[in-house]
Scaffold this motif. Structure first.
Motif, PDB file in Angstrom:
ATOM      1  N   CYS A   1       9.325  70.355  80.543  1.00 47.30           N
ATOM      2  CA  CYS A   1       9.948  70.983  79.373  1.00 47.30           C
ATOM      3  C   CYS A   1       8.841  71.411  78.415  1.00 47.30           C
ATOM      4  O   CYS A   1       7.927  70.642  78.112  1.00 47.30           O
ATOM      5  CB  CYS A   1      10.901  69.999  78.683  1.00 47.30           C
TER       6      CYS A   1
ATOM      7  N   CYS B   1       9.221  66.853  73.699  1.00 47.31           N
ATOM      8  CA  CYS B   1       9.989  66.365  74.855  1.00 47.31           C
ATOM      9  C   CYS B   1       9.057  66.191  76.054  1.00 47.31           C
ATOM     10  O   CYS B   1       8.701  65.085  76.410  1.00 47.31           O
ATOM     11  CB  CYS B   1      11.124  67.346  75.166  1.00 47.31           C
TER      12      CYS B   1
ATOM     13  N   CYS C   1      17.221  72.308  78.321  1.00 47.15           N
ATOM     14  CA  CYS C   1      16.616  71.096  78.862  1.00 47.15           C
ATOM     15  C   CYS C   1      17.642  69.968  78.807  1.00 47.15           C
ATOM     16  O   CYS C   1      18.262  69.742  77.758  1.00 47.15           O
ATOM     17  CB  CYS C   1      15.383  70.717  78.043  1.00 47.15           C
TER      18      CYS C   1
ATOM     19  N   TYR D   1      17.254  67.020  78.419  1.00 48.97           N
ATOM     20  CA  TYR D   1      16.819  65.949  77.526  1.00 48.97           C
ATOM     21  C   TYR D   1      16.855  66.336  76.061  1.00 48.97           C
ATOM     22  O   TYR D   1      17.295  65.566  75.223  1.00 48.97           O
ATOM     23  CB  TYR D   1      15.412  65.470  77.920  1.00 48.97           C
ATOM     24  N   CYS D   2      16.350  67.560  75.742  1.00 42.35           N
ATOM     25  CA  CYS D   2      16.213  67.905  74.325  1.00 42.35           C
ATOM     26  C   CYS D   2      17.012  69.153  73.955  1.00 42.35           C
ATOM     27  O   CYS D   2      16.986  69.571  72.792  1.00 42.35           O
ATOM     28  CB  CYS D   2      14.741  68.090  73.962  1.00 42.35           C
TER      29      CYS D   2
HETATM   30 ZN    ZN Z   1      13.057  69.038  76.806  1.00 44.95          ZN
END
Ligand code: ZN
Ligand code: ZN
Length: 371
Positions: A320, A325, A355, A357-358
């Motif tokens: 990413c 991140c 992403c 995750y983020c």
């Molecule tokens: Zn990310």
């Protein structure tokens, strides 16, 4: 009938007065096979029985029904023998090792050549005495193995040689050549590659190698860990190992861009008299994390989707781009993940999404099929 049999196959002769038992040899591709044929009292070929030597039996394995069929269809023994020869020729083609059993002088020649070379160099020889593995050491003390497959017509025909090398092994061979000469040619090839292996051995011992998992002597590529989710892939030229190798930086853009700029700006500082590792340090202006300073687990961060490090041969090298991140993913995992989401957009083989995750924008290309 007997006369033509004798003429075509001078080694097949009747054993008894009734001429119901024939014994002798059948010759196919310059090789003789023992054969015996029992005819019934009425000498009907269709009902005769065939006895073969074990080698012939081995060769005819899988062809039994054809032989039986030919036996039943042949009007006389001569035509059957001709049919059998045809079947055997086909059989021999699928058994190359049977075709090439060497003559007796092959073995005495091999023993005398091995005596000149020295038996201590022999690591392995197969039961047919045709495949040999010899060990050799280069001037830096690395062990190498030369595999030699001798032809039945050795030394008239050149042997096949192979070794774990980054370049093709080219050997000059004449009918007068010996294994000793072959071995010395191999040592010269090893010598020409000493510098290449010195370069890679230094990299392997002083840095963390992410790929290949277990480098072999023929591997010219190394993927070296530079930092968390940043690595450099170098392709060392075995003929010119001291020159600037082909380099490819991998990782998140914010981490890779400054390194790429340094590489471009400092390329001219590359000094062929210095080692590749030293040059890489100077050109990139970094210290590579090494086994002395870091644990490998620092760099083998698992994929944020499948939670494993290796996915077949792939490692999580899609990172990413958001600096806060920096989560790595396998390219294939991220592609499948994004493609399944309705919020993602696909254009040709590229998927644009977020992403996992983020939630920052992330793009991924369809993973290339590994060959
Ligand atoms: Zn990310
Ligand atoms: Zn994964």
């Amino acid at each position: 009938m007997e006369t033509s049999l004798v003429k075509d196959n001078p080694l097949l002769l009747p054993l008894n007065k009734e001429k119901t038992i024939y014994d002798g040899f059948i010759t196919v591709q310059e090789r003789d096979f023992r054969i015996r044929i029992h005819l019934p009292p009425d000498r009907q070929v269709a009902r005769s029985r065939l006895h073969c030597c074990w080698r012939l039996k081995h060769l005819l394995r899988g062809y039994e029904h054809i032989v039986k069929q030919r036996l039943q269809q042949s009007p006389d023994l001569v035509s059957f023998i001709l049919e059998l020869k045809t079947v055997l020729e086909v059989g021999l083609k699928s058994f190359p090792e049977c075709r090439s059993i060497p003559p007796p002088q092959y073995y005495s020649q091999l023993i005398s050549e091995m005596e000149t070379l020295g038996w201590a160099k022999l690591l392995f020889i197969n039961t047919e005495f045709q495949t040999l593995r010899l060990k050799a050491e280069d001037s830096s003390g690395r062990e190498h193995i030369l595999t030699i497959k001798l032809k039945s017509k050795h030394p008239a025909e050149a042997p096949e040689c192979s070794a774990d090398l980054p370049i093709p092994l080219l050997i000059t061979w004449t009918p007068q050549s010996t294994l000793d000469q072959l071995y010395n040619q191999f040592l010269l090839v090893l010598e020409s590659l000493t510098k290449f292996w010195d370069v890679l051995d230094e990299i392997d011992s002083k840095t963390w190698i992410l790929e290949p998992e277990k480098p072999s002597r023929s591997d010219t590529m190394r993927r070296i860990a530079v930092g968390n989710n940043v690595s450099i892939k170098v392709e060392v030229d075995p003929r010119h190992p001291e020159m600037l190798p082909e380099c490819c930086l991998l990782g998140a853009e914010h981490a890779v861009t400054p390194l790429r700029n340094k590489l471009n700006a400092n390329m001219h500082l590359w000094n062929p008299d210095s080692s590749v590792l030293h040059n890489l340090r100077d050109v990139l202006e970094i210290e590579f994390p090494s086994p002395a300073t870091h644990e490998k687990s620092t760099f083998s961060v698992e994929c944020g989707i499948c939670y494993s490090y290796r996915l077949e041969a792939a490692i999580p090298d899609h990172v990413c781009n958001d600096p806060r991140c920096g989560q790595p993913f396998h390219q294939a995992c991220l592609y499948e993940w994004l493609r399944a989401l309705p919020s993602s957009r696909q254009s040709f083989n590229i998927v644009f999404g977020e992403c996992p995750y983020c939630s920052k924008p992330i793009t991924v290309k369809m993973a290339a099929q590994k060959s």
